[in-house]
Scaffold this active site. Sequence first.
Site, PDB file in Angstrom:
ATOM      1  N   CYS A 249       0.744  -1.172  -0.201  1.00 58.87           N
ATOM      2  CA  CYS A 249       0.121   0.019  -0.090  1.00 58.87           C
ATOM      3  C   CYS A 249       0.713   1.365  -0.163  1.00 58.87           C
ATOM      4  O   CYS A 249       0.382   2.507  -0.485  1.00 58.87           O
ATOM      5  CB  CYS A 249      -0.692   0.019   1.216  1.00 58.87           C
ATOM      6  SG  CYS A 249      -1.994  -1.449   1.160  1.00 58.87           S
TER       7      CYS A 249
ATOM      8  N   HIS B 242      -3.609   7.247   2.936  1.00 60.73           N
ATOM      9  CA  HIS B 242      -3.803   5.712   2.554  1.00 60.73           C
ATOM     10  C   HIS B 242      -5.239   5.384   2.908  1.00 60.73           C
ATOM     11  O   HIS B 242      -5.585   5.551   4.206  1.00 60.73           O
ATOM     12  CB  HIS B 242      -2.690   4.848   2.780  1.00 60.73           C
ATOM     13  CG  HIS B 242      -3.306   3.203   2.678  1.00 60.73           C
ATOM     14  ND1 HIS B 242      -3.695   3.070   1.387  1.00 60.73           N
ATOM     15  CD2 HIS B 242      -3.121   2.406   3.321  1.00 60.73           C
ATOM     16  CE1 HIS B 242      -4.079   1.677   1.482  1.00 60.73           C
ATOM     17  NE2 HIS B 242      -3.635   1.245   2.506  1.00 60.73           N
TER      18      HIS B 242
ATOM     19  N   ASN C 142     -10.220  -0.365   0.202  1.00 59.00           N
ATOM     20  CA  ASN C 142      -8.714  -0.166   0.327  1.00 59.00           C
ATOM     21  C   ASN C 142      -8.379  -0.695  -1.249  1.00 59.00           C
ATOM     22  O   ASN C 142      -8.407  -1.977  -1.257  1.00 59.00           O
ATOM     23  CB  ASN C 142      -7.977  -0.862   1.508  1.00 59.00           C
ATOM     24  CG  ASN C 142      -6.674  -0.990   1.589  1.00 59.00           C
ATOM     25  OD1 ASN C 142      -5.960  -0.448   0.643  1.00 59.00           O
ATOM     26  ND2 ASN C 142      -6.107  -1.399   2.634  1.00 59.00           N
TER      27      ASN C 142
END
Length: 331
Positions: A116, A258, A288
């Site tokens: 990520c 994020h 996500n």
Amino acid sequence: MTTTYKTKILGTGGYLPEGILTNADIEKLVDTNDAWIVERTGIRQRHIAPKNMATSDLALIAAQRAIEAAKISPKDIDMIIFASVTPDQAMPNAACTLQAKLGTGTCVAWDLNAACSGFVFGASVANQYVKTGMYKNILVIGAEVLSRIVNYKDRDTCILFGDAAGAMIFGRSEAKDGSEILAESLFSDGNLGDLLTLLAGGSKMPITHEVLDKGQNNMIMKGREIFKNAIRTMSKGAGDVLQATKMSLDDVKWFIPHQANQRILEGVAKQLDFPMSKVIMNLDRTGNTSAATVPVAFDEAVRDGRILRGDICLITVFGAGLTSGAILMRY
């Protein structure tokens, strides 16, 4: 005397596939419900790529939009950095596959795996090449088709992840622009590598019938430990870049973290004492999407007029590895 340049985001682009997986759809797969998912994560739906689309296909659309926004042509691209944990295949790399689809010519093209955190790591590398003058226009992509590595029988992970691609073109900032990357901070701790893993598919554990039967080809996550370390590392990264520039949070117009989990984002904002009204979030619609979350959210905010030239923007991320990073920029 060596000439150095300032780095500017020349253009942004994003792509979310048309398929939608809602919380109501997930209710049919595992023992959960919409209210529980929203309360725990803030996510209401996620986009899912059709079976005939690979990660490079999503990246192509995002890249084309970024190139158009930058007002350059594919032939002007000097380097492609492709951040992903779900490339089309192990080789050739996704960046070379994308290069051929884009028609850039034989520019440098390589993949980066920092989960990520991948896009921010890639942006940091691009910044170094632009600053030194070695390359002029660098395409950084964060793209994932995470739905291919999610276990839809595991309610702890299947509620979280979606598919997307985001892109930025990094290039030279003219003196009159004022745009620049002000500071960056990168961090890795391999001792925490077991918090989020994909065990199978590499040299240690090749894919076999037994591996597939055990579901070891899907992501495994230790949620509580991820939550704690995400807040810690994202907050630290934000603090590091602010300290490096002697700026305060009052100077920051937009915070683009994020997009992992709403409670994590609220935890980071609380730790920093930063108002949620200045936090850009889209995870309720996207889930996500790993390396794609920051460039997709950033692109949306540019295109809807929230992020404007001259705005001070703070980006902070974390991912498997454990990896984390932050960038402070004047857009």
